[in-house]
Write an enzyme that holds these catalytic residues in place. Structure first.
Site, mmCIF file in Angstrom:
data_model
loop_
_atom_site.group_PDB
_atom_site.id
_atom_site.type_symbol
_atom_site.label_atom_id
_atom_site.label_comp_id
_atom_site.label_asym_id
_atom_site.label_seq_id
_atom_site.Cartn_x
_atom_site.Cartn_y
_atom_site.Cartn_z
ATOM 1 N N GLY A 92 39.756 38.218 38.334
ATOM 2 C CA GLY A 92 38.387 38.657 38.048
ATOM 3 C C GLY A 92 37.999 38.657 36.585
ATOM 4 O O GLY A 92 38.484 37.882 35.760
ATOM 5 N N THR B 216 44.771 40.867 36.375
ATOM 6 C CA THR B 216 45.409 39.699 36.978
ATOM 7 C C THR B 216 44.428 38.835 37.756
ATOM 8 O O THR B 216 44.774 37.738 38.192
ATOM 9 C CB THR B 216 46.587 40.113 37.906
ATOM 10 N N THR C 219 43.831 46.592 31.144
ATOM 11 C CA THR C 219 44.411 47.024 32.420
ATOM 12 C C THR C 219 43.681 46.337 33.572
ATOM 13 O O THR C 219 42.494 46.025 33.482
ATOM 14 C CB THR C 219 44.312 48.556 32.588
ATOM 15 N N GLY C 220 44.420 46.110 34.665
ATOM 16 C CA GLY C 220 43.813 45.485 35.846
ATOM 17 C C GLY C 220 43.298 44.101 35.547
ATOM 18 O O GLY C 220 42.137 43.796 35.814
ATOM 19 N N TYR D 23 32.132 56.460 44.115
ATOM 20 C CA TYR D 23 32.398 55.425 43.100
ATOM 21 C C TYR D 23 31.499 55.640 41.869
ATOM 22 O O TYR D 23 31.985 55.668 40.731
ATOM 23 C CB TYR D 23 32.139 54.062 43.730
ATOM 24 N N SER E 197 30.201 50.859 35.918
ATOM 25 C CA SER E 197 29.560 50.110 37.001
ATOM 26 C C SER E 197 28.088 50.483 37.034
ATOM 27 O O SER E 197 27.733 51.654 36.827
ATOM 28 C CB SER E 197 30.176 50.450 38.344
HETATM 29 N N1 LIG Z 1 33.258 43.124 40.965
HETATM 30 C C1 LIG Z 1 32.149 43.771 40.732
HETATM 31 O O1 LIG Z 1 31.080 43.375 41.195
HETATM 32 C C2 LIG Z 1 32.150 45.011 39.875
HETATM 33 C C3 LIG Z 1 30.917 45.575 39.528
HETATM 34 C C4 LIG Z 1 30.879 46.689 38.692
HETATM 35 C C5 LIG Z 1 32.058 47.201 38.208
HETATM 36 N N2 LIG Z 1 33.248 46.650 38.566
HETATM 37 C C6 LIG Z 1 34.451 47.215 37.979
HETATM 38 O O2 LIG Z 1 35.099 46.199 37.254
HETATM 39 C C7 LIG Z 1 36.510 46.404 37.240
HETATM 40 C C8 LIG Z 1 37.199 45.162 37.772
HETATM 41 O O3 LIG Z 1 36.661 44.890 39.030
HETATM 42 P P1 LIG Z 1 37.070 43.631 39.909
HETATM 43 O O4 LIG Z 1 36.045 43.497 40.971
HETATM 44 O O5 LIG Z 1 37.389 42.476 39.026
HETATM 45 O O6 LIG Z 1 38.389 44.278 40.557
HETATM 46 P P2 LIG Z 1 39.575 43.731 41.469
HETATM 47 O O7 LIG Z 1 39.330 42.300 41.827
HETATM 48 O O8 LIG Z 1 39.765 44.706 42.554
HETATM 49 O O9 LIG Z 1 40.815 43.919 40.565
HETATM 50 C C9 LIG Z 1 40.945 43.273 39.358
HETATM 51 C C10 LIG Z 1 42.321 43.533 38.869
HETATM 52 O O10 LIG Z 1 42.637 44.928 38.773
HETATM 53 C C11 LIG Z 1 43.932 45.162 39.307
HETATM 54 N N3 LIG Z 1 43.985 46.539 39.752
HETATM 55 C C12 LIG Z 1 43.282 47.109 40.758
HETATM 56 N N4 LIG Z 1 43.632 48.405 40.861
HETATM 57 C C13 LIG Z 1 44.553 48.657 39.892
HETATM 58 C C14 LIG Z 1 45.293 49.791 39.494
HETATM 59 N N5 LIG Z 1 45.182 50.944 40.145
HETATM 60 N N6 LIG Z 1 46.135 49.678 38.452
HETATM 61 C C15 LIG Z 1 46.277 48.513 37.797
HETATM 62 N N7 LIG Z 1 45.627 47.397 38.135
HETATM 63 C C16 LIG Z 1 44.772 47.469 39.179
HETATM 64 C C17 LIG Z 1 44.084 44.109 40.401
HETATM 65 O O11 LIG Z 1 45.436 43.769 40.670
HETATM 66 P P3 LIG Z 1 46.353 44.628 41.701
HETATM 67 O O12 LIG Z 1 45.520 44.801 42.937
HETATM 68 O O13 LIG Z 1 47.557 43.799 41.897
HETATM 69 O O14 LIG Z 1 46.642 45.912 41.006
HETATM 70 C C18 LIG Z 1 43.397 42.925 39.737
HETATM 71 O O15 LIG Z 1 44.225 42.320 38.812
HETATM 72 C C19 LIG Z 1 36.734 47.671 38.070
HETATM 73 O O16 LIG Z 1 36.788 48.785 37.217
HETATM 74 C C20 LIG Z 1 35.487 47.742 38.942
HETATM 75 O O17 LIG Z 1 35.225 49.058 39.367
HETATM 76 C C21 LIG Z 1 33.315 45.581 39.393
#
Ligand SMILES: NC(=O)c1ccc[n+]([C@@H]2O[C@H](COP(=O)([O-])OP(=O)(O)OC[C@H]3O[C@@H](n4cnc5c(N)ncnc54)[C@H](OP(=O)(O)O)[C@@H]3O)[C@@H](O)[C@H]2O)c1
Length: 244
Positions: free
Chosen positions: A17, A15, A12-13, A150, A137
């Site tokens: 990252g 598209t 899931t999610g 969060y 996270s």
């Molecule tokens: N980046 C970091 O530094 C970091 C660190 C620790 C944990 N995380 C965790 O890692 C995961 C991915 O993070 P990321 O930073 O790669 O996130 P992101 O860039 O915000 O989103 C990655 C993907 O998730 C999709 N998405 C977001 N909300 C969604 C929803 N409600 N339903 C379905 N798809 C959804 C987005 O597409 P759409 O917006 O089109 O839905 C995108 O494809 C998350 O759980 C985040 O909390 C991230």
């Protein structure tokens, strides 16, 4: 021979990252992957980038009807499932004293409630011996001011992994948490200015954020039989940020 030959995976999610990097790697390792995201244009682009053995299903991981539609598609196209990576999640900072009900409901609605139902609704399709991983996270391990909503909404996963693996042990389904630290993704670009990103990097022993592909390889480990004796664990991929 790929590490996921013949396996069916849902991410899931995925598209952009780290989950998109994971989807590409899972396909390279022999899986057929179903990916989700809310924006159709981003989903179409991701499906194009992955190029083969991928199905895009538009939907919000916090919406239970969308989750039903996702698993209906998996059932219709493949019949069953071997790997679930519940990665859709997010958050925004709000210090105690300024937290709104809407912020609480949004992030617990996606990270906690959405993740729980993403897993629960997958169960009827799961093959014995499958693997479930959830993206946590390192915010839930550290004490980063402003991130309590969060962090709390992600911290539930540790308890759930332990309880669910126990409930699913007769089916030999493993449940683990993959816990990234700061990773350079589109979300980072959206949330933080350069100064904030440098401040986060100062907390990372190597002084540089993680790359999506470094999370993808950790996800492959948890998804595949390489981690066949790893269950109920949290794999922290944060470069040592919360270890020191
Ligand atoms: N980046 C970091 O530094 C970091 C660190 C620790 C944990 N995380 C965790 O890692 C995961 C991915 O993070 P990321 O930073 O790669 O996130 P992101 O860039 O915000 O989103 C990655 C993907 O998730 C999709 N998405 C977001 N909300 C969604 C929803 N409600 N339903 C379905 N798809 C959804 C987005 O597409 P759409 O917006 O089109 O839905 C995108 O494809 C998350 O759980 C985040 O909390 C991230």
């Amino acid at each position: 021979m790929g590490k996921l030959d013949g396996k069916v995976a849902v991410i899931t999610g995925a598209t952009t990252g780290m989950a998109l990097a994971g989807a590409k790697l899972f396909v390279d390792e022999g899986a057929h992957v179903f990916i989700t995201g809310r924006r159709q244009d981003m989903l179409d682009e991701a499906v194009k980038q992955i190029g083969r053995n991928v199905t895009g299903v538009q939907g919000d991981a916090a919406d239970l009807d969308d989750l039903d539609r996702l698993y209906d598609t998996v059932k219709r196209e493949k019949g069953s499932l071997d790997v679930l990576w519940a990665s859709a999640g997010g958050g925004a900072p709000a210090p105690l004293g300024e937290i709104t009900e809407a912020q609480f409901d949004t992030w617990f609605g996606l990270n906690a409630r959405g993740t729980l139902f993403t897993v629960q609704k997958a169960l009827p399709l799961f093959n014995d011996g499958g693997s479930i991983l959830m993206t946590g996270s390192n915010a839930s391990l550290g004490a980063f001011p402003g991130w309590s909503v969060y962090a709390g909404s992600k911290a539930v996963q540790q308890a759930w992994a332990r309880i669910w693996l126990n409930e699913l042990k007769d089916r030999r389904i493993r449940v683990n948490v993959l816990t990234p630290g700061q990773v350079a993704t589109a979300k980072q670009e959206e949330l933080f200015d350069e100064a904030t990103k440098r401040q986060f990097e100062s907390l990372i022993p190597r002084g540089q954020m993680g790359r999506p592909d470094e999370i993808a390889t950790a996800a492959l480990f948890l998804a595949s039989d390489d981690s066949s004796y790893v269950n109920g664990m949290e794999l922290v991929a944060d470069g040592g940020t919360t270890a020191i």
